[in-house]
Structures are given as C-alpha cells and as structure tokens.
Design a protein around this motif. Structure first.
Motif, PDB file in Angstrom:
ATOM      1  N   ARG A  83       0.805  -1.220   0.000  1.00 55.10           N
ATOM      2  CA  ARG A  83       0.000   0.000   0.000  1.00 55.10           C
ATOM      3  C   ARG A  83       0.839   1.273   0.000  1.00 55.10           C
ATOM      4  O   ARG A  83       0.285   2.366  -0.073  1.00 55.10           O
ATOM      5  N   ASN A  84       2.137   1.138   0.107  1.00 54.67           N
ATOM      6  CA  ASN A  84       3.009   2.314  -0.014  1.00 54.67           C
ATOM      7  C   ASN A  84       4.380   1.842  -0.473  1.00 54.67           C
ATOM      8  O   ASN A  84       5.228   1.478   0.338  1.00 54.67           O
ATOM      9  N   PHE A  85       4.598   1.868  -1.788  1.00 55.81           N
ATOM     10  CA  PHE A  85       5.860   1.386  -2.339  1.00 55.81           C
ATOM     11  C   PHE A  85       6.992   2.399  -2.168  1.00 55.81           C
ATOM     12  O   PHE A  85       8.158   2.046  -2.341  1.00 55.81           O
ATOM     13  N   ILE A  86       6.653   3.637  -1.848  1.00 48.40           N
ATOM     14  CA  ILE A  86       7.703   4.644  -1.707  1.00 48.40           C
ATOM     15  C   ILE A  86       8.550   4.374  -0.464  1.00 48.40           C
ATOM     16  O   ILE A  86       9.766   4.590  -0.479  1.00 48.40           O
ATOM     17  N   VAL A  87       7.929   3.892   0.595  1.00 43.22           N
ATOM     18  CA  VAL A  87       8.695   3.611   1.817  1.00 43.22           C
ATOM     19  C   VAL A  87       9.761   2.541   1.575  1.00 43.22           C
ATOM     20  O   VAL A  87      10.927   2.731   1.937  1.00 43.22           O
ATOM     21  N   PRO A  88       9.434   1.386   0.954  1.00 43.57           N
ATOM     22  CA  PRO A  88      10.509   0.431   0.629  1.00 43.57           C
ATOM     23  C   PRO A  88      11.569   1.015  -0.292  1.00 43.57           C
ATOM     24  O   PRO A  88      12.761   0.678  -0.182  1.00 43.57           O
ATOM     25  N   LEU A  89      11.152   1.884  -1.206  1.00 39.94           N
ATOM     26  CA  LEU A  89      12.123   2.532  -2.098  1.00 39.94           C
ATOM     27  C   LEU A  89      13.086   3.393  -1.297  1.00 39.94           C
ATOM     28  O   LEU A  89      14.300   3.410  -1.562  1.00 39.94           O
ATOM     29  N   ILE A  90      12.557   4.080  -0.304  1.00 34.54           N
ATOM     30  CA  ILE A  90      13.405   4.904   0.549  1.00 34.54           C
ATOM     31  C   ILE A  90      14.329   4.033   1.394  1.00 34.54           C
ATOM     32  O   ILE A  90      15.475   4.400   1.664  1.00 34.54           O
ATOM     33  N   VAL A  91      13.848   2.866   1.806  1.00 28.82           N
ATOM     34  CA  VAL A  91      14.703   1.935   2.551  1.00 28.82           C
ATOM     35  C   VAL A  91      15.862   1.460   1.689  1.00 28.82           C
ATOM     36  O   VAL A  91      16.991   1.289   2.160  1.00 28.82           O
ATOM     37  N   ALA A  92      15.594   1.272   0.389  1.00 34.29           N
ATOM     38  CA  ALA A  92      16.638   0.779  -0.518  1.00 34.29           C
ATOM     39  C   ALA A  92      17.668   1.851  -0.844  1.00 34.29           C
ATOM     40  O   ALA A  92      18.822   1.533  -1.171  1.00 34.29           O
ATOM     41  N   ALA A  93      17.282   3.132  -0.762  1.00 34.75           N
ATOM     42  CA  ALA A  93      18.172   4.220  -1.157  1.00 34.75           C
ATOM     43  C   ALA A  93      19.505   4.218  -0.408  1.00 34.75           C
ATOM     44  O   ALA A  93      20.569   4.379  -1.035  1.00 34.75           O
ATOM     45  N   PRO A  94      19.538   4.038   0.919  1.00 37.55           N
ATOM     46  CA  PRO A  94      20.829   4.018   1.611  1.00 37.55           C
ATOM     47  C   PRO A  94      21.750   2.892   1.142  1.00 37.55           C
ATOM     48  O   PRO A  94      22.969   3.079   1.066  1.00 37.55           O
ATOM     49  N   PHE A  95      21.159   1.729   0.835  1.00 36.56           N
ATOM     50  CA  PHE A  95      21.979   0.621   0.354  1.00 36.56           C
ATOM     51  C   PHE A  95      22.495   0.900  -1.055  1.00 36.56           C
ATOM     52  O   PHE A  95      23.664   0.616  -1.365  1.00 36.56           O
ATOM     53  N   LEU A  96      21.648   1.455  -1.906  1.00 33.17           N
ATOM     54  CA  LEU A  96      22.092   1.794  -3.261  1.00 33.17           C
ATOM     55  C   LEU A  96      23.180   2.864  -3.235  1.00 33.17           C
ATOM     56  O   LEU A  96      24.078   2.862  -4.083  1.00 33.17           O
ATOM     57  N   SER A  97      23.106   3.752  -2.265  1.00 35.11           N
ATOM     58  CA  SER A  97      24.083   4.845  -2.205  1.00 35.11           C
ATOM     59  C   SER A  97      25.499   4.358  -1.913  1.00 35.11           C
ATOM     60  O   SER A  97      26.458   5.096  -2.138  1.00 35.11           O
ATOM     61  N   THR A  98      25.638   3.126  -1.422  1.00 39.63           N
ATOM     62  CA  THR A  98      26.985   2.597  -1.179  1.00 39.63           C
ATOM     63  C   THR A  98      27.763   2.436  -2.484  1.00 39.63           C
ATOM     64  O   THR A  98      28.997   2.366  -2.473  1.00 39.63           O
ATOM     65  N   LEU A  99      27.039   2.392  -3.614  1.00 42.73           N
ATOM     66  CA  LEU A  99      27.699   2.236  -4.911  1.00 42.73           C
ATOM     67  C   LEU A  99      28.492   3.483  -5.280  1.00 42.73           C
ATOM     68  O   LEU A  99      29.486   3.393  -6.024  1.00 42.73           O
ATOM     69  N   TRP A 100      28.058   4.659  -4.803  1.00 41.90           N
ATOM     70  CA  TRP A 100      28.780   5.900  -5.111  1.00 41.90           C
ATOM     71  C   TRP A 100      29.232   6.653  -3.858  1.00 41.90           C
ATOM     72  O   TRP A 100      29.736   7.767  -3.952  1.00 41.90           O
ATOM     73  N   SER A 101      29.043   6.052  -2.703  1.00 40.50           N
ATOM     74  CA  SER A 101      29.386   6.716  -1.449  1.00 40.50           C
ATOM     75  C   SER A 101      30.884   6.986  -1.347  1.00 40.50           C
ATOM     76  O   SER A 101      31.706   6.180  -1.795  1.00 40.50           O
ATOM     77  N   ILE A 102      31.250   8.113  -0.739  1.00 38.38           N
ATOM     78  CA  ILE A 102      32.656   8.417  -0.491  1.00 38.38           C
ATOM     79  C   ILE A 102      33.194   7.592   0.670  1.00 38.38           C
ATOM     80  O   ILE A 102      34.402   7.536   0.886  1.00 38.38           O
ATOM     81  N   ASP A 103      32.282   6.950   1.430  1.00 40.12           N
ATOM     82  CA  ASP A 103      32.671   6.061   2.524  1.00 40.12           C
ATOM     83  C   ASP A 103      31.688   4.895   2.539  1.00 40.12           C
ATOM     84  O   ASP A 103      30.767   4.862   3.362  1.00 40.12           O
ATOM     85  N   PRO A 104      31.860   3.914   1.628  1.00 39.47           N
ATOM     86  CA  PRO A 104      30.879   2.824   1.495  1.00 39.47           C
ATOM     87  C   PRO A 104      30.664   2.024   2.775  1.00 39.47           C
ATOM     88  O   PRO A 104      29.540   1.607   3.062  1.00 39.47           O
ATOM     89  N   THR A 105      31.726   1.811   3.545  1.00 38.34           N
ATOM     90  CA  THR A 105      31.593   1.013   4.776  1.00 38.34           C
ATOM     91  C   THR A 105      30.666   1.692   5.770  1.00 38.34           C
ATOM     92  O   THR A 105      29.771   1.057   6.351  1.00 38.34           O
ATOM     93  N   THR A 106      30.874   2.992   5.965  1.00 36.25           N
ATOM     94  CA  THR A 106      30.013   3.738   6.888  1.00 36.25           C
ATOM     95  C   THR A 106      28.572   3.759   6.394  1.00 36.25           C
ATOM     96  O   THR A 106      27.629   3.559   7.165  1.00 36.25           O
ATOM     97  N   SER A 107      28.381   3.988   5.111  1.00 42.88           N
ATOM     98  CA  SER A 107      27.032   4.028   4.548  1.00 42.88           C
ATOM     99  C   SER A 107      26.318   2.696   4.715  1.00 42.88           C
ATOM    100  O   SER A 107      25.140   2.651   5.100  1.00 42.88           O
ATOM    101  N   LEU A 108      27.014   1.598   4.468  1.00 47.87           N
ATOM    102  CA  LEU A 108      26.399   0.277   4.585  1.00 47.87           C
ATOM    103  C   LEU A 108      26.047  -0.040   6.032  1.00 47.87           C
ATOM    104  O   LEU A 108      24.943  -0.525   6.319  1.00 47.87           O
ATOM    105  N   ARG A 109      26.962   0.237   6.940  1.00 47.85           N
ATOM    106  CA  ARG A 109      26.706  -0.062   8.354  1.00 47.85           C
ATOM    107  C   ARG A 109      25.504   0.724   8.868  1.00 47.85           C
ATOM    108  O   ARG A 109      24.628   0.177   9.550  1.00 47.85           O
ATOM    109  N   ARG A 110      25.444   1.996   8.521  1.00 48.16           N
ATOM    110  CA  ARG A 110      24.336   2.826   8.997  1.00 48.16           C
ATOM    111  C   ARG A 110      23.039   2.499   8.262  1.00 48.16           C
ATOM    112  O   ARG A 110      21.953   2.657   8.825  1.00 48.16           O
ATOM    113  N   ALA A 111      23.146   2.043   7.029  1.00 50.85           N
ATOM    114  CA  ALA A 111      21.951   1.638   6.286  1.00 50.85           C
ATOM    115  C   ALA A 111      21.289   0.427   6.934  1.00 50.85           C
ATOM    116  O   ALA A 111      20.056   0.325   6.973  1.00 50.85           O
ATOM    117  N   ILE A 112      22.096  -0.489   7.449  1.00 53.84           N
ATOM    118  CA  ILE A 112      21.541  -1.667   8.137  1.00 53.84           C
ATOM    119  C   ILE A 112      20.783  -1.235   9.384  1.00 53.84           C
ATOM    120  O   ILE A 112      19.684  -1.729   9.671  1.00 53.84           O
TER     121      ILE A 112
END
Length: 439
Positions: A83-112
C-alpha cells in the motif's frame, strides 16, 4: 493451530499481545536514547567511539523483537508494503548509495541500522491502532520526562548542560526539548480524546513536559510545540467542516503557511538583530551557506548515506575549519537528504510527503473515532523540526521511527476507509492496557 501465548515450565502464561506491547514500549525507550547515553557521554554530551559501541548492544534485542513480530504477522507486513511502495524505495536508497558513497563502509553499516528502525515502524503501524500507539507513547515518553524532572532534582549536575540548560536523562538539551515537545502533544491528545481515562495523569505529565521544554531552551522544540497547537485547531476545524468548507480552510491554511515562511525568510534575521539575539541561529546560517555549496557539487546522487559528516571526509573538515566548530550534521533534515542521496533521493521523499499529509487529513475527516488527530499533528511537527535539526533518515532514533510509522499507518488505512468508511485491518483483539498485563 496458532499459539497466542507462551507458557513457562512453572505455569504462568504470557500472551503474545503483552510481548508486543511491552516490546514496542521498551524498543521506543531504547531508541529515544534516554538514561544510558547520559552516563556514557561527557559533560558536553559528546560520545566516544567506545561509548557508541556500547550503545549498539541494547539495539540488538530491539532488532530481534522486530523480526519476531514481523515474521508472526507477515501477511500484514506485506500488505503495508504493497500500500506504499515509496517507503521500501526509501529503505533501498541508503543501500544503493553505497555504490557511489565516499565512505561505502560507513554508509552500509548505517543503512543496516536504518533498515531495522524502519522495520520497527512497520511493527508499530500494523500492530497498533492510532489510539493504542498514543497510549504507548504516553507511557514511554512520560517515563522519560518524569525521569528527567526527578534526575534534575536529585543530581542537578548530571541533568544540566555546562551552559546551565536542562538536559534531563538525555545527552543534550535539544534532545530533551524534542521529546518534551512530543510529550506535550501526546498529553494534550489524551486530554482531548478522553476515552483513555487518564486526564489527571495527562495534566501532571503536561506540566512536567512544559517544565522540561522551558528549561531546555530549545527554540526548535518551542516552535514545534506552538505549531502543534495551531495544527490541532486546524485539523479539528477541518473535521467539523463540510466538503466545501474544507477546501476553503485548506487553501487559507496553505496561504497562511506560505506567508509565514516568506516573512521568516525576509524579516527573521533583522528581527533577531534588533532584539540582540543570535542572528545566525546558533551558527546554522553560515553552516547552511557552506553546505549548499557542497550540495551543488554533487547534486544528482550526493555523497552517500551519512557519509558526508565523517572525519575521513575532507569536505566536512573544510566546513568545520571554516566554522570553528564540528557540526555533526547540517542542522537541516532536508539538506542532509540532499547530501546523502542528492536530487534522486529527494524526489521520492518529496512525493511521499504530500500523499501522507492528504491521507492523514482524509482519515481525520472520515474516520475520527480511531484517533487520527495526534498522528497528523506529529507528522507535520517533525517536518517543522527538520527545518533546523536533522531527524530524517537517522538510524536508531525514536522520532524518525514514529514519523515513518505514521506515514505507513496512513497508507495502510486510507484506501479502505475511503472506499468503505471502515477500518482496513481488524484491530488487535486486546486493548493495549489489557495487553500490558501478564496473565
């Protein structure tokens, strides 16, 4: 056959509803950052790396509780996602950002960490009605506020910042101000609702929260509280008006809000200077000017989820040197979204907000008996708070968890209420107050 209770070897039975209620309350208390961080922080409220490691430990039982409840109610969880696909999309955004993050390890850990927080939001949305969630917050936030008043009397040095402002059981005065503001809303909602039978307790808690709010000196919280009372009047008037009247009220409210924002932009700084106040909003204005330049450098995708404000980022170090103080974030939730995800992350977030506000208002008008008023006010309060603070997409933060839970709950109930004018989900069979009892 479904098992609705747990029985120990000695005989006592604990219902699953009791586990849900106590687990949700304790989880929110832990995520509010009360008590334990205060004893681990220094006098200024700063946490060392070792202290942060210790604070991660209480989060693991919260994560386990969240997973267990969602597994038990998996069909409802899937329905909320559909009933709200935008919320899962927003959840995925932090994980996707690890692909271009200047600090992928920090982004992934905080995304979890953010993922589990949003899963807890789903638990609150699917297992509690608005009125039950109100009672849950009344007990949880009330405990934090009462403890804050008590500790300020018993140990003033511990409950006070170096500048003399009260911080209670939290590590900073601003955090106390935020939760005092939310407690004022919750206590007021309990008084307005009247069905919970807690008027005397609500008056007491309201007085304690007002003391904490004034003693914290947090202007963000004071403004948010003022906005909350204006919104209570707005939504109450909206509910009692006819269809045409609602259109007029909404248009007037939008015009008034835009007028206030334009006036603040043009006259706030001169007014503060005339009154002898800090025209930089405690250093926020020069911070925002520097942050905007960094946003423009990577406006499309940003720097990666929460990767900008790290000691390894020379861009952040440059801002700190220019300001003369180490800003932990942009002090603006909208700017921090752009720093993390750029325009690509801001677009779905911007699409989600109007939909949530519209759905919440519709539920308040067409299904008021469920107690939607306070959730509508809470949502916009948090939007206002993020004008001068960064609360959006913060992992292990009770305020963002409640914000996401409100949006999920709006989208979960709104479709069915609009078609049938009836609740979309069967309300839990036990009232929350009875669910807190162990039989």
């Amino acid at each position: 056959m479904r098992v609705d209770s747990l029985t120990s070897a000695s005989g006592p039975t604990i219902s699953w509803r009791a586990i849900e209620c106590w687990g949700a309350g304790i989880s929110l208390f832990v995520q509010a950052g009360a008590v334990l961080p205060l004893f681990l922080a220094d006098a200024d409220g700063a946490l060392s790396d070792s202290a942060r490691s210790i604070l991660r430990v209480p989060c693991f039982p919260v994560y386990l509780f969240t997973i267990v409840i969602l597994v038990r109610h998996f069909p409802q969880f899937i329905l909320a996602i559909k009933r709200n696909f935008i919320v899962p999309l927003i959840v995925a955004a932090p994980f996707l950002s690890t692909l271009w993050s200047i600090d992928p390890t920090t982004s992934l850990r905080r995304a979890i960490g953010l993922l589990f927080c949003l899963l807890l939001s789903y638990v609150l949305a699917i297992r509690f009605t608005p009125r039950q969630l109100l009672f849950l917050l009344f007990a949880t936030l009330g405990t934090c506020i009462v403890f804050s008043v008590v500790i300020s009397v018993v140990s003033p040095s511990l409950a006070t910042m170096p500048d003399g402002a009260m911080r209670g059981v939290f590590i900073h005065k601003n955090v106390l101000g935020w939760y005092a503001s939310l407690t004022i809303l919750v206590a007021t909602a309990v008084l307005i609702d009247g069905t919970l039978g807690l008027r005397r307790t609500a008056f007491t808690l309201l007085a304690a929260a007002l003391i904490c709010l004034a003693s914290s000196g947090s202007m963000t919280a004071i403004i948010a509280t003022s906005v909350a009372y204006c919104l209570i009047g707005f939504y109450t008037l909206l509910q009692r008006s006819s269809s045409i009247g609602r259109v007029v009220i909404v248009l007037l409210f939008i015009q008034l809000s835009l007028g206030i924002l334009i006036s603040l932009h043009e006259f706030l700084v001169p007014a503060l200077e005339a009154l002898g106040k800090d025209a930089t909003l405690t250093g926020r204005v020069p911070l925002w000017e520097l942050v905007d330049r960094k946003i423009s450098d990577r406006w499309m995708l940003g720097y990666g989820y929460q990767a900008f404000w790290t000691v390894t980022n020379p861009e952040a170090t440059h801002i700190w040197l220019m300001l003369g103080w180490a800003a932990p974030h942009a002090h603006n939730g909208y700017r921090d979204i752009l720093l993390s995800f750029g325009v690509m992350g801001m677009v779905p977030f911007s699409l989600m907000l109007p939909q949530a506000i519209r759905q919440g208002a519709s539920l308040q008008c067409h299904d008021p008996q469920y107690g939607w008023l306070w959730l509508n006010v809470l949502t916009i309060m948090i939007l206002v708070m993020n004008l001068t603070e960064s609360i959006f997409f913060v992992q292990n933060d009770a305020i963002f968890i409640l914000f996401a839970a409100a949006i999920i709950m709006f989208s979960l109930y709104a479709p069915v209420v609009s078609m049938k004018r009836s609740p979309p989900l069967q309300a839990p069979s036990h009232d929350l107050t009875s669910g807190l009892q162990i039989s």
